[in-house]
Design a protein around this motif. Structure first.
Motif, PDB file in Angstrom:
ATOM      1  N   VAL A  53      -0.882   8.926  13.526  1.00 65.46           N
ATOM      2  CA  VAL A  53       0.143   8.001  12.049  1.00 65.46           C
ATOM      3  C   VAL A  53      -0.444   7.941  11.282  1.00 65.46           C
ATOM      4  CG1 VAL A  53       0.290   5.418  11.837  1.00 65.46           C
ATOM      5  CG2 VAL A  53       0.829   6.210  13.830  1.00 65.46           C
ATOM      6  N   ILE A  54      -2.283   8.090  10.942  1.00 70.00           N
ATOM      7  CA  ILE A  54      -2.799   7.649   9.788  1.00 70.00           C
ATOM      8  C   ILE A  54      -3.058   9.354   9.324  1.00 70.00           C
ATOM      9  CG2 ILE A  54      -5.167   7.428   8.641  1.00 70.00           C
ATOM     10  CD1 ILE A  54      -6.263   5.506  10.335  1.00 70.00           C
ATOM     11  N   SER A  55      -3.337  10.444   9.864  1.00 70.19           N
ATOM     12  CA  SER A  55      -2.805  11.681   9.586  1.00 70.19           C
ATOM     13  C   SER A  55      -1.265  12.106   8.157  1.00 70.19           C
ATOM     14  CB  SER A  55      -2.884  13.001  10.475  1.00 70.19           C
ATOM     15  OG  SER A  55      -4.232  12.797  10.747  1.00 70.19           O
ATOM     16  N   ARG A  56      -0.231  11.299   9.335  1.00 67.82           N
ATOM     17  CA  ARG A  56       1.177  11.335   8.521  1.00 67.82           C
ATOM     18  C   ARG A  56       0.691  10.635   7.253  1.00 67.82           C
ATOM     19  NH1 ARG A  56       0.734  14.022  13.099  1.00 67.82           N
ATOM     20  NH2 ARG A  56      -0.512  15.297  11.020  1.00 67.82           N
ATOM     21  N   PHE A  57       0.442   9.323   7.518  1.00 72.00           N
ATOM     22  CA  PHE A  57       0.683   8.847   5.660  1.00 72.00           C
ATOM     23  C   PHE A  57      -0.261   9.609   5.146  1.00 72.00           C
ATOM     24  CE2 PHE A  57       1.501   4.935   8.043  1.00 72.00           C
ATOM     25  CZ  PHE A  57       2.288   4.755   7.368  1.00 72.00           C
ATOM     26  N   VAL A  58      -1.063  10.059   5.817  1.00 71.96           N
ATOM     27  CA  VAL A  58      -2.330  10.943   4.452  1.00 71.96           C
ATOM     28  C   VAL A  58      -1.087  12.241   3.924  1.00 71.96           C
ATOM     29  CG1 VAL A  58      -3.925  12.672   3.971  1.00 71.96           C
ATOM     30  CG2 VAL A  58      -4.030  10.136   5.366  1.00 71.96           C
ATOM     31  N   GLU A  59      -0.591  13.037   4.911  1.00 72.44           N
ATOM     32  CA  GLU A  59       0.595  13.848   4.287  1.00 72.44           C
ATOM     33  C   GLU A  59       1.466  13.028   3.569  1.00 72.44           C
ATOM     34  OE1 GLU A  59       1.098  15.573   8.064  1.00 72.44           O
ATOM     35  OE2 GLU A  59      -0.963  16.177   9.173  1.00 72.44           O
ATOM     36  N   ALA A  60       2.176  12.339   2.916  1.00 76.39           N
ATOM     37  CA  ALA A  60       3.005  12.401   2.945  1.00 76.39           C
ATOM     38  C   ALA A  60       2.735  11.327   1.822  1.00 76.39           C
ATOM     39  CB  ALA A  60       3.787  10.752   3.842  1.00 76.39           C
ATOM     40  N   GLN A  61       1.738  10.433   1.485  1.00 74.97           N
ATOM     41  CA  GLN A  61       0.802  10.379   0.307  1.00 74.97           C
ATOM     42  C   GLN A  61       0.885  11.739  -0.719  1.00 74.97           C
ATOM     43  OE1 GLN A  61      -0.264   7.360  -0.960  1.00 74.97           O
ATOM     44  NE2 GLN A  61      -0.060   8.173  -3.092  1.00 74.97           N
ATOM     45  N   LEU A  62       0.361  13.185  -0.009  1.00 78.28           N
ATOM     46  CA  LEU A  62       0.039  13.882  -1.133  1.00 78.28           C
ATOM     47  C   LEU A  62       1.002  14.607  -1.233  1.00 78.28           C
ATOM     48  CD1 LEU A  62      -3.376  15.341   1.257  1.00 78.28           C
ATOM     49  CD2 LEU A  62      -3.487  13.918  -0.848  1.00 78.28           C
ATOM     50  N   SER A  63       2.441  14.645  -1.138  1.00 80.97           N
ATOM     51  CA  SER A  63       3.513  15.306  -0.626  1.00 80.97           C
ATOM     52  C   SER A  63       3.997  14.570  -2.095  1.00 80.97           C
ATOM     53  CB  SER A  63       4.125  15.352   0.319  1.00 80.97           C
ATOM     54  OG  SER A  63       4.609  13.826   0.349  1.00 80.97           O
TER      55      SER A  63
END
Length: 278
Positions: free
Chosen positions: A99-109
């Motif tokens: 879950v946290i990794s998906r948030f990180v990837e969404a933020q960086l995109s």
């Protein structure tokens, strides 16, 4: 060498800014049209004046207070969020990590500057809003580094020993894992300060920074564009302050990361003492 040069450049910018209120310089907002566009070196105006006769050194130093206040606040908030979420993702793994990794990837995109402009347009241009927006934009970096270091740290023997002794997972993370990775995470947080100052300057340059009468580096450069051909110092000198701070912080962070700041293990100190006795 990197650490010394970085510390020198950072202190060269930060110390005058911190002492701006006690230095014998004119007010940042005092206008004197008879003194407008004076070049650097003019008596009473070390760095010259702007298009309204305001002292440029005073405006740069007081503008630096605003920029550094926003930058430091944003870095503290982003560091707290990033280290907390990154340590949870790295230590607990599984669904928490996903879950946290998906948030990180969404933020960086997301396109960073456009996102900042949108949020500032929706919620206003106050200093707390801008600091919080920059913090939200920067938290993925410490989160990624903290996650990777915690993934390595949790596999070490002392963590397994703590589990055998019956310590809870949360206690192991807070009392044993986090102290061992904190210095590496803090170096990344320090490097984010340069990025936060650049983002605040960019927002101010585009007119989305703190509202007047706050002087900021980005607004000083933006206001000086109209007279750049005849008064080059209004644009150049604030840019030099920004460049010196960014280079200094980056060199300081790189020096701390590569240098001899890393903590030595307790057993290595005991071995050194035994060797010295022999």
């Amino acid at each position: 060498m990197k650490t010394l040069i970085g510390a020198f450049l950072t202190a060269l910018v930060v110390l005058p800014i911190a002492l701006a209120s006690v230095l014998p310089i004119p007010s940042a907002d005092t206008q004197n049209l008879s003194e407008r566009l004076r070049p650097p070196g003019t008596p009473g105006h070390l760095l010259g004046t702007d298009e309204l006769g305001r002292d440029l050194l005073s405006r740069i130093l007081h503008g630096g207070q605003v920029s550094l206040t926003i930058g430091v606040t944003a870095v503290l908030v982003s560091g707290l969020i990033g280290i907390t979420l990154g340590s949870l993702a790295g230590y607990y793994g599984g669904r928490t990590d996903a879950v946290i990794s998906r948030f990180v990837e969404a933020q960086l995109s997301l396109p960073l500057l456009l996102m900042l402009l949108l949020v500032v347009a929706l919620f206003g241009q106050s200093i707390p809003v801008i600091a919080f927006v920059i913090a939200i934009a920067n938290w993925p970096e410490p989160a990624r580094l903290t996650r990777s270091t915690v993934l390595v740290e949790r596999e070490k023997p002392y963590v397994a020993a703590a589990r055998v002794l019956g310590l809870r997972r949360g206690a192991i993370l807070v009392r044993h894992v986090l102290p061992n990775i904190m210095k590496q995470a803090l170096v990344v947080v320090l490097l984010l300060l340069a990025q936060a100052v650049l983002l605040e300057s960019a927002l101010s340059f585009l007119g989305a920074g703190p509202q007047r009468p706050f002087p900021t580096w980005g607004r000083i450069i933006s206001d000086g564009q109209a007279v750049m051909q005849t008064a080059w110092w209004i644009v150049t000198l604030p840019g030099l302050f920004i460049a010196a701070l960014v280079i200094g912080v980056n060199l300081l962070g790189d020096g701390l990361r590569e240098g001899s700041w890393k903590p030595r293990a307790p057993w290595s100190r005991r071995l050194d003492k035994k060797t010295a006795v022999r």
